[in-house]
Design a protein around this motif. Structure first.
Motif, PDB file in Angstrom:
ATOM      1  N   TRP A   1       8.817  76.432  35.985  1.00 20.78           N
ATOM      2  CA  TRP A   1       8.731  78.110  36.442  1.00 20.78           C
ATOM      3  C   TRP A   1       7.681  78.811  35.434  1.00 20.78           C
ATOM      4  O   TRP A   1       6.696  79.316  35.838  1.00 20.78           O
TER       5      TRP A   1
ATOM      6  N   THR B   1       7.238  78.203  45.604  1.00 21.90           N
ATOM      7  CA  THR B   1       7.893  77.071  45.473  1.00 21.90           C
ATOM      8  C   THR B   1       8.706  76.553  46.747  1.00 21.90           C
ATOM      9  O   THR B   1       9.011  75.289  46.892  1.00 21.90           O
TER      10      THR B   1
ATOM     11  N   SER C   1      11.534  74.562  44.690  1.00 21.40           N
ATOM     12  CA  SER C   1      12.610  75.594  43.938  1.00 21.40           C
ATOM     13  C   SER C   1      13.542  75.001  43.132  1.00 21.40           C
ATOM     14  O   SER C   1      13.949  75.619  42.090  1.00 21.40           O
TER      15      SER C   1
ATOM     16  N   ARG D   1      12.640  74.205  39.159  1.00 26.15           N
ATOM     17  CA  ARG D   1      11.933  75.419  38.390  1.00 26.15           C
ATOM     18  C   ARG D   1      12.417  75.486  36.794  1.00 26.15           C
ATOM     19  O   ARG D   1      11.377  75.944  36.151  1.00 26.15           O
TER      20      ARG D   1
ATOM     21  N   CYS E   1       1.256  74.767  42.812  1.00 25.38           N
ATOM     22  CA  CYS E   1       2.001  75.966  42.940  1.00 25.38           C
ATOM     23  C   CYS E   1       1.143  77.164  41.760  1.00 25.38           C
ATOM     24  O   CYS E   1       0.820  78.389  42.024  1.00 25.38           O
TER      25      CYS E   1
END
Length: 229
Positions: A104, A130, A136, A139, A157
């Motif tokens: 992330w 994400t 997701s 992360r 991303c």
């Protein structure tokens, strides 16, 4: 946004024995907003040089580069840094994720280079990316714990988090097996379809090149006429 014009772009390098080797020789190219093209060619043909010029990482020896009507050639370095951070997304073969940051935090690096902290809008967009790229769940993981395909998605991303006008991918499947290479190609196609981002990928992988509607070949410093797939 994302309209590109290259006119008579040339670049040469010293070969180390007192001669100049012409890598790009009067390259002309026009990409409209939302185009998705691949550039193929043998190793050393100048594909990465062309990509670095488009990414403002390298200046041509001659010729003109316009991005959405802005003349790139004569800009000061500060203006070029702003364009690189806010208008151009980069995807590299080796991912270039910072090992000390989780996935992330790596995704948000371009935002943090632009402002002290991400806005709510920045965070919402990153989360959307994400979800779109199906990462997701990773992360909070460190790069060392990610698979090659997951690293590629995190890098993609990160490249998209600033909503770039132009996405440049340099051999993005070079270190992946056939399955994950196919996955990256499909992801690029989906990004182009959903976000209408202008994309150029340079590759010697014919499978990856085939996902782009238009394919150029770089040979002897020249881009051949495109063929539509």
């Amino acid at each position: 946004m994302g309209h590109i014009i290259l006119k008579d772009i040339s670049k040469q390098y010293d070969d180390g024995i007192g001669h100049q080797r012409m890598v790009l020789d009067g390259v002309n190219l026009e990409l409209s907003h939302g185009d998705f093209v691949a550039v193929t060619g043998v190793s050393g043909s100048g594909k990465t040089t062309l990509l670095n010029i488009l990414g403002t990482l390298l200046a041509p020896d001659s010729g003109t580069y316009l991005l959405d009507g802005e003349p790139i050639n004569d800009m000061e370095e500060e203006a070029l840094r702003k364009i690189r951070n806010q208008s151009i997304g980069f995807v590299f073969q080796d991912h270039r994720l910072l090992p000390q940051l989780n996935a992330w935090q790596n995704m948000l690096l371009p935002v943090l280079a632009c402002r002290k902290k991400p806005s709510d809008d920045d965070l919402a967009w990153a989360r959307q990316m994400t979800e779109m790229l199906n990462i997701s769940h990773v992360r909070q993981q460190m790069p060392s714990t990610l698979s090659g395909g997951e690293k590629s998605r995190v890098a993609l991303c990160r490249a998209l988090v600033m909503r770039p006008r132009l996405l440049l991918a340099d051999e993005p499947t070079g270190q992946l097996d056939k399955l994950h290479a196919h996955e990256v190609g499909e992801l690029l196609k989906e990004v182009n379809r959903q976000l209408d981002t202008t994309i150029m990928v340079v590759t010697h992988d014919s499978q990856l090149a085939s996902v782009a509607p238009t394919i150029y070949e770089l040979t002897n410093g020249k881009l051949t006429l495109p063929t539509t797939t």
